[in-house]
Design a protein around this motif. Structure first.
Motif, PDB file in Angstrom:
ATOM      1  N   ARG A   1       5.103   4.090  -2.095  1.00 23.60           N
ATOM      2  CA  ARG A   1       6.242   4.966  -2.510  1.00 23.60           C
ATOM      3  C   ARG A   1       7.440   3.833  -2.921  1.00 23.60           C
ATOM      4  O   ARG A   1       8.218   4.669  -3.738  1.00 23.60           O
ATOM      5  CB  ARG A   1       6.620   5.847  -1.045  1.00 23.60           C
ATOM      6  N   ARG A   2       7.469   2.711  -2.284  1.00 23.81           N
ATOM      7  CA  ARG A   2       8.472   1.889  -2.735  1.00 23.81           C
ATOM      8  C   ARG A   2       8.279   1.620  -4.214  1.00 23.81           C
ATOM      9  O   ARG A   2       9.366   1.461  -4.952  1.00 23.81           O
ATOM     10  CB  ARG A   2       8.351   0.524  -1.834  1.00 23.81           C
ATOM     11  N   ALA A   3       6.922   1.137  -4.613  1.00 27.80           N
ATOM     12  CA  ALA A   3       6.797   0.918  -6.252  1.00 27.80           C
ATOM     13  C   ALA A   3       6.521   1.951  -6.901  1.00 27.80           C
ATOM     14  O   ALA A   3       6.502   1.881  -8.016  1.00 27.80           O
ATOM     15  CB  ALA A   3       5.529  -0.098  -6.146  1.00 27.80           C
ATOM     16  N   GLY A   4       6.153   3.221  -6.520  1.00 26.21           N
ATOM     17  CA  GLY A   4       6.147   4.436  -7.232  1.00 26.21           C
ATOM     18  C   GLY A   4       4.829   4.341  -8.112  1.00 26.21           C
ATOM     19  O   GLY A   4       4.608   4.628  -9.098  1.00 26.21           O
ATOM     20  N   GLY A   5       3.618   3.608  -7.247  1.00 28.91           N
ATOM     21  CA  GLY A   5       2.362   3.350  -8.118  1.00 28.91           C
ATOM     22  C   GLY A   5       1.573   2.542  -7.198  1.00 28.91           C
ATOM     23  O   GLY A   5       1.734   2.582  -6.148  1.00 28.91           O
ATOM     24  N   VAL A   6       0.715   1.640  -7.837  1.00 28.38           N
ATOM     25  CA  VAL A   6      -0.223   0.946  -7.114  1.00 28.38           C
ATOM     26  C   VAL A   6       0.427  -0.414  -6.906  1.00 28.38           C
ATOM     27  O   VAL A   6       0.843  -1.048  -7.799  1.00 28.38           O
ATOM     28  CB  VAL A   6      -1.601   0.782  -7.898  1.00 28.38           C
ATOM     29  N   SER A   7       0.586  -1.069  -5.686  1.00 21.15           N
ATOM     30  CA  SER A   7       0.988  -2.312  -5.392  1.00 21.15           C
ATOM     31  C   SER A   7      -0.463  -3.107  -4.992  1.00 21.15           C
ATOM     32  O   SER A   7      -1.131  -2.573  -3.943  1.00 21.15           O
ATOM     33  CB  SER A   7       1.948  -2.332  -4.373  1.00 21.15           C
ATOM     34  N   VAL A   8      -0.369  -4.144  -5.352  1.00 19.82           N
ATOM     35  CA  VAL A   8      -1.654  -5.193  -5.075  1.00 19.82           C
ATOM     36  C   VAL A   8      -1.145  -6.032  -4.021  1.00 19.82           C
ATOM     37  O   VAL A   8      -0.394  -6.897  -4.183  1.00 19.82           O
ATOM     38  CB  VAL A   8      -2.494  -5.695  -5.894  1.00 19.82           C
ATOM     39  N   GLY A   9      -1.493  -5.868  -2.536  1.00 19.95           N
ATOM     40  CA  GLY A   9      -0.986  -6.768  -1.481  1.00 19.95           C
ATOM     41  C   GLY A   9      -1.854  -7.987  -1.543  1.00 19.95           C
ATOM     42  O   GLY A   9      -3.054  -8.031  -1.843  1.00 19.95           O
ATOM     43  N   ILE A  10      -1.204  -8.991  -1.078  1.00 19.91           N
ATOM     44  CA  ILE A  10      -2.009 -10.205  -0.922  1.00 19.91           C
ATOM     45  C   ILE A  10      -1.581 -10.656   0.560  1.00 19.91           C
ATOM     46  O   ILE A  10      -0.232 -10.938   0.774  1.00 19.91           O
ATOM     47  CB  ILE A  10      -1.503 -11.615  -1.846  1.00 19.91           C
ATOM     48  N   ASN A  11      -2.385 -10.771   1.201  1.00 17.83           N
ATOM     49  CA  ASN A  11      -2.550 -10.848   2.739  1.00 17.83           C
ATOM     50  C   ASN A  11      -2.615 -12.617   3.170  1.00 17.83           C
ATOM     51  O   ASN A  11      -4.139 -12.879   3.184  1.00 17.83           O
ATOM     52  CB  ASN A  11      -3.207  -9.930   3.684  1.00 17.83           C
ATOM     53  N   LEU A  12      -1.955 -13.087   3.384  1.00 20.71           N
ATOM     54  CA  LEU A  12      -2.098 -14.650   3.693  1.00 20.71           C
ATOM     55  C   LEU A  12      -2.382 -14.743   5.321  1.00 20.71           C
ATOM     56  O   LEU A  12      -2.522 -15.980   5.925  1.00 20.71           O
ATOM     57  CB  LEU A  12      -0.933 -15.639   3.321  1.00 20.71           C
ATOM     58  N   ASN A  13      -2.154 -13.589   6.052  1.00 23.79           N
ATOM     59  CA  ASN A  13      -2.270 -13.641   7.575  1.00 23.79           C
ATOM     60  C   ASN A  13      -3.539 -12.747   7.984  1.00 23.79           C
ATOM     61  O   ASN A  13      -3.309 -11.749   8.709  1.00 23.79           O
ATOM     62  CB  ASN A  13      -0.932 -13.236   8.119  1.00 23.79           C
TER      63      ASN A  13
ATOM     64  N   LEU B   1       0.455   8.716 -10.033  1.00 24.26           N
ATOM     65  CA  LEU B   1       0.745   7.391  -9.706  1.00 24.26           C
ATOM     66  C   LEU B   1      -0.080   6.351 -10.288  1.00 24.26           C
ATOM     67  O   LEU B   1      -0.308   5.208  -9.298  1.00 24.26           O
ATOM     68  CB  LEU B   1       0.715   7.269  -7.886  1.00 24.26           C
ATOM     69  N   ARG B   2      -0.733   6.566 -11.226  1.00 22.32           N
ATOM     70  CA  ARG B   2      -1.901   5.540 -11.528  1.00 22.32           C
ATOM     71  C   ARG B   2      -1.411   4.781 -12.660  1.00 22.32           C
ATOM     72  O   ARG B   2      -1.504   4.500 -13.874  1.00 22.32           O
ATOM     73  CB  ARG B   2      -2.892   6.589 -12.353  1.00 22.32           C
ATOM     74  N   GLN B   3      -0.535   3.702 -12.093  1.00 20.22           N
ATOM     75  CA  GLN B   3       0.060   2.606 -12.810  1.00 20.22           C
ATOM     76  C   GLN B   3       0.097   1.417 -11.791  1.00 20.22           C
ATOM     77  O   GLN B   3       0.550   1.695 -10.578  1.00 20.22           O
ATOM     78  CB  GLN B   3       1.547   3.184 -12.969  1.00 20.22           C
ATOM     79  N   LEU B   4       0.020   0.398 -12.117  1.00 16.46           N
ATOM     80  CA  LEU B   4      -0.021  -0.953 -11.610  1.00 16.46           C
ATOM     81  C   LEU B   4       1.194  -1.426 -11.642  1.00 16.46           C
ATOM     82  O   LEU B   4       1.912  -1.746 -12.730  1.00 16.46           O
ATOM     83  CB  LEU B   4      -1.071  -2.000 -12.194  1.00 16.46           C
ATOM     84  N   LYS B   5       1.981  -1.514 -10.511  1.00 13.15           N
ATOM     85  CA  LYS B   5       3.323  -1.640 -10.333  1.00 13.15           C
ATOM     86  C   LYS B   5       3.795  -3.121 -10.027  1.00 13.15           C
ATOM     87  O   LYS B   5       4.491  -3.662 -10.738  1.00 13.15           O
ATOM     88  CB  LYS B   5       4.122  -1.081  -9.418  1.00 13.15           C
ATOM     89  N   ASP B   6       2.948  -3.843  -8.913  1.00  9.86           N
ATOM     90  CA  ASP B   6       3.356  -5.093  -8.672  1.00  9.86           C
ATOM     91  C   ASP B   6       2.361  -5.846  -7.889  1.00  9.86           C
ATOM     92  O   ASP B   6       1.378  -5.042  -7.339  1.00  9.86           O
ATOM     93  CB  ASP B   6       4.706  -5.057  -7.798  1.00  9.86           C
ATOM     94  N   ILE B   7       2.622  -6.922  -7.723  1.00  3.99           N
ATOM     95  CA  ILE B   7       1.720  -7.771  -6.706  1.00  3.99           C
ATOM     96  C   ILE B   7       2.621  -8.121  -5.609  1.00  3.99           C
ATOM     97  O   ILE B   7       3.840  -8.521  -5.682  1.00  3.99           O
ATOM     98  CB  ILE B   7       1.252  -9.081  -7.354  1.00  3.99           C
ATOM     99  N   ALA B   8       2.368  -8.033  -4.167  1.00  2.42           N
ATOM    100  CA  ALA B   8       3.440  -8.024  -3.187  1.00  2.42           C
ATOM    101  C   ALA B   8       2.635  -8.870  -2.012  1.00  2.42           C
ATOM    102  O   ALA B   8       1.450  -8.840  -1.674  1.00  2.42           O
ATOM    103  CB  ALA B   8       3.669  -6.930  -2.448  1.00  2.42           C
ATOM    104  N   PHE B   9       3.253 -10.097  -1.801  1.00 10.64           N
ATOM    105  CA  PHE B   9       2.900 -10.895  -0.790  1.00 10.64           C
ATOM    106  C   PHE B   9       3.335 -10.165   0.497  1.00 10.64           C
ATOM    107  O   PHE B   9       4.566 -10.297   0.740  1.00 10.64           O
ATOM    108  CB  PHE B   9       3.273 -12.290  -0.772  1.00 10.64           C
ATOM    109  N   SER B  10       2.582  -9.672   1.253  1.00  8.82           N
ATOM    110  CA  SER B  10       2.913  -8.732   2.102  1.00  8.82           C
ATOM    111  C   SER B  10       1.682  -8.504   2.999  1.00  8.82           C
ATOM    112  O   SER B  10       0.789  -7.575   2.852  1.00  8.82           O
ATOM    113  CB  SER B  10       3.367  -7.246   1.545  1.00  8.82           C
ATOM    114  N   GLY B  11       1.364  -9.331   4.063  1.00  7.51           N
ATOM    115  CA  GLY B  11       0.199  -9.149   4.838  1.00  7.51           C
ATOM    116  C   GLY B  11       0.584  -8.644   6.456  1.00  7.51           C
ATOM    117  O   GLY B  11       1.428  -8.308   6.602  1.00  7.51           O
TER     118      GLY B  11
END
Ligand code: SF4
Length: 287
Positions: free
Chosen positions: A30-42, A97-107
């Motif tokens: 909901r934050r990004a308004g689409g797809v966010s790809v998360g990267i979990n370093l933890n 919501l079929r739009q790639l919005k961001d990459i997020a370092f958020s794990g």
């Protein structure tokens, strides 16, 4: 590598394992308004803080483990390929919501606690360039800001800035010297101010603030005034803040204190946001 299961992602579904990968996971945000790809370093569910509202189940104290960067790169490439060239959007993302919005370092912990953090940011930049996405989608570091004094974290922030990225720096209450109930960690006001200044000097930095009631009590006027004073003082010191992301309790806490937490009324959140705006801050409210 595990195939991506054909299951539609929901706005409430932020499980880190929904793609079957170790480090990379998709969410409809909901934050990004689409797809966010998360990267979990933890993937070990370890953080150096223990916020009362933390949504990580089985959270433990600690740092990120040693990461397999080749695997991380392969997972990110596979995920981006499926999003851009496969049927990921049609199969798993609701229409609209079929739009790639961001990459997020958020794990499941503090990303900057990885000593490979700077390498990972550079790696993400390389993969984005390979897919023609550099500068076209956002790159966000969601951090508690506690390790901004580390040289490798600062190097990562410089690279993040080059990628057009931004930092979301956690500041839930005005930091006082001593134990923070909300974040379950000892803080020093001067140290928080210094780390915030470092972050903002290296990369565009938003504050992320979560407000809620604890045992039925919302933050009182003294706490809110101290919070606004802290931001005002930071700006007087020349810290360039992009703005404040003001959150309520979006999803349930996975910590033992969860039953003691409750959402602030929307009108209360809106009134606080209005005070921030009146103080000259840019505010994005998600009550
Ligand atoms: S900093 Fe983030 S991951 Fe760590 S305890 Fe707080 S909410 Fe959870």
């Amino acid at each position: 590598m595990t195939a991506i299961p054909l299951q539609t992602l929901q706005l409430t579904d932020h499980r880190r394992d929904s793609a079957g990968f170790t480090y990379v996971y998709p969410v409809v945000s909901r934050r990004a308004g689409g797809v966010s790809v998360g990267i979990n370093l933890n993937p070990n569910d370890a953080c150096n803080w223990r916020c009362l509202y933390c949504q990580v189940p089985g959270l433990t104290r600690g740092s990120a483990p040693v990461l397999d960067l080749a695997q991380l790169r392969a997972e990110l490439s596979a995920m981006l390929h499926d999003i851009l060239h496969g049927d990921f959007m049609v199969q798993r993302v609701p229409e609209g919501l079929r739009q790639l919005k961001d990459i997020a370092f958020s794990g499941n912990g503090e990303p900057t606690s990885s000593h490979q953090f700077a390498e990972v940011v550079a790696l993400v930049g390389t993969v984005l360039a390979e897919f023609g996405l550099a500068g076209k989608i956002g790159v966000v570091l969601i951090s508690n800001g506690s390790l901004m004094h580390r040289p490798e974290v600062q190097q990562g922030l410089r690279t993040l800035a080059q990628l057009g990225g931004e930092v979301w720096f956690k500041l839930d209450r005005a930091p006082a010297d001593g134990f923070s109930t909300v974040n379950q960690v000892s803080l020093q006001c001067e140290g928080v101010a210094r780390r915030l200044a470092i972050s903002a000097s290296l990369c565009p930095t938003w504050l992320q603030t979560c407000m809620f009631a604890l045992d039925g009590a919302l933050p009182d006027e003294a706490e809110l005034a101290a919070y606004l004073d802290f931001l005002g003082e930071a700006r007087r010191q020349g810290v360039a803040l992009a703005g404040v992301l003001l959150y309520g309790l979006a999803r349930p806490s996975m910590q033992p204190e969860a039953p003691r937490l409750s959402a602030a009324p929307v009108a209360w959140m809106e009134a606080l946001a209005a005070r921030m705006v009146a103080a000259g801050l840019v505010v994005r409210l998600s009550p």
